[in-house]
Design an enzyme around this catalytic site. Structure first.
Site, PDB file in Angstrom:
ATOM      1  N   ASP A  43      52.078  20.044  55.592  1.00  0.00           N
ATOM      2  CA  ASP A  43      51.052  20.370  56.781  1.00  0.00           C
ATOM      3  C   ASP A  43      50.544  19.131  56.969  1.00  0.00           C
ATOM      4  OD1 ASP A  43      50.663  22.909  58.425  1.00  0.00           O
ATOM      5  OD2 ASP A  43      48.876  21.650  58.358  1.00  0.00           O
ATOM      6  N   ASP A  69      52.443  13.806  57.913  1.00  0.00           N
ATOM      7  CA  ASP A  69      52.277  13.418  59.331  1.00  0.00           C
ATOM      8  C   ASP A  69      53.531  13.123  59.858  1.00  0.00           C
ATOM      9  OD1 ASP A  69      51.684  12.501  61.832  1.00  0.00           O
ATOM     10  OD2 ASP A  69      50.474  10.936  61.405  1.00  0.00           O
ATOM     11  N   VAL A  70      54.022  14.019  60.693  1.00  0.00           N
ATOM     12  CA  VAL A  70      55.336  14.150  61.014  1.00  0.00           C
ATOM     13  C   VAL A  70      55.771  13.330  62.342  1.00  0.00           C
ATOM     14  CG1 VAL A  70      55.993  16.578  60.761  1.00  0.00           C
ATOM     15  CG2 VAL A  70      54.917  16.101  62.981  1.00  0.00           C
ATOM     16  N   TYR A 162      55.607  20.620  77.043  1.00  0.00           N
ATOM     17  CA  TYR A 162      56.110  21.697  76.063  1.00  0.00           C
ATOM     18  C   TYR A 162      57.647  22.209  76.529  1.00  0.00           C
ATOM     19  CZ  TYR A 162      55.836  25.446  72.814  1.00  0.00           C
ATOM     20  OH  TYR A 162      55.902  26.333  71.862  1.00  0.00           O
ATOM     21  N   LYS A 166      60.729  21.424  74.254  1.00  0.00           N
ATOM     22  CA  LYS A 166      61.368  22.493  73.488  1.00  0.00           C
ATOM     23  C   LYS A 166      62.938  22.716  74.092  1.00  0.00           C
ATOM     24  CE  LYS A 166      58.389  23.889  70.577  1.00  0.00           C
ATOM     25  NZ  LYS A 166      58.471  23.844  69.054  1.00  0.00           N
ATOM     26  N   THR A 197      49.418  34.840  67.091  1.00  0.00           N
ATOM     27  CA  THR A 197      49.143  34.059  66.186  1.00  0.00           C
ATOM     28  C   THR A 197      48.082  33.318  66.392  1.00  0.00           C
ATOM     29  OG1 THR A 197      50.528  32.164  67.110  1.00  0.00           O
ATOM     30  CG2 THR A 197      51.969  33.528  65.710  1.00  0.00           C
TER      31      THR A 197
END
Length: 267
Positions: A43, A69-70, A162, A166, A197
């Site tokens: 994460d 860090d992606v 987004y 996606k 969530t």
């Protein structure tokens, strides 16, 4: 526990939760562990990754927490190397990192649009780039990408970047599945619908007059009359990662209480 993933090493990117409770990545990491996998919890927040790893360790399974860090190729490379040093192999790559940035093309600036694409889609490119060589070396593996119902339909929120990202995640998953099918590597994605969530209370509640109104509206959008939970998403991921899904690849699976089959409500 049914030990469906006994002996497997799972890398879960986005394994922390954005707040108290169970996010999709946190639940997936714990669900993999409960099926026997050793889990690397990754994460941006090392503290959040460690919280998830501690839950797994507390239940008697092995877990490693790493900060990553992606959006940084060197960071993803370093994390992958550390995971390999710890586990010796990588059987499952689970990509759960994502962000919703409000606005259509008029409202979004170039920087925000690029950031959304870099996090939602670029993360999958970078993790796949680092993990696939190991899976090829092993002769197999499973990739599970967390997409969204927003990949295929309007969900009521003005999230241009987004939706676009996606949708790209879905097709990127198909591309991975087809290219690497001859090598024993499967790739599938889960498309969550209205899921309760911690993230929605941070990133979506501002669209409503109150949190209560948000919860009610999201429940009404689902034919089953309620939001799902992170565990609904996690259980689907476990199935797709397991040998029970050995002949399933290139699938984009809605986990949405039937919402993908329903006529969208007017907004």
């Amino acid at each position: 526990m049914s030990n469906r993933l006994q002996g497997k090493i799972a890398l879960v990117f986005g394994a922390g939760s954005s707040g108290p409770g169970w996010g999709n990545g946190k639940a997936a990491a714990v669900a993999y562990a409960r099926e026997g996998a050793r889990v690397v919890c990754l994460d941006l927040s090392e503290e959040a990754a460690r919280e998830t790893a501690d839950i797994i360790s507390g239940e008697g399974q092995e877990a490693l927490a790493l900060a990553v860090d992606v959006t940084s190729a060197p960071s993803v490379e370093a994390a992958t190397e550390a995971a390999l040093a710890w586990g010796g192999r990588i059987d499952i790559l689970h990509n759960n990192v994502g962000v919703t940035l409000p606005g259509g093309p008029v409202e979004l600036d170039e920087t925000a649009f690029q950031r959304a694409m870099d996090i939602n889609l670029g993360s999958i490119f970078r993790t796949s780039k680092c993990v696939l060589p190991q899976m090829l070396k092993q002769g197999g593996g499973a990739i599970v990408n967390i997409s969204s119902l927003a990949a295929t339909r309007w969900t009521g929120y003005p999230y241009f970047s987004y939706y676009a990202a996606k949708a790209a995640v879905n097709q990127a998953t198909v591309a991975l599945a087809m290219q690497y099918a001859p090598h024993g590597i499967r790739a599938n994605c889960v498309m969550p619908g209205m899921i309760d969530t911690p993230l929605i209370y941070k990133q979506i509640s501002a669209h409503y007059a109150s949190v209560e109104e948000m919860v009610s509206a999201r429940a009404r959008a689902v034919p089953m009359g309620r939001m799902g939970t992170a565990w609904d998403v996690a259980k689907a991921a476990v199935f797709l990662a397991s040998d029970e899904a050995a002949f399933i690849t290139g699938v984009c699976l809605p986990v949405d209480g039937g919402q993908s089959c329903a006529v969208p409500a007017p907004h």
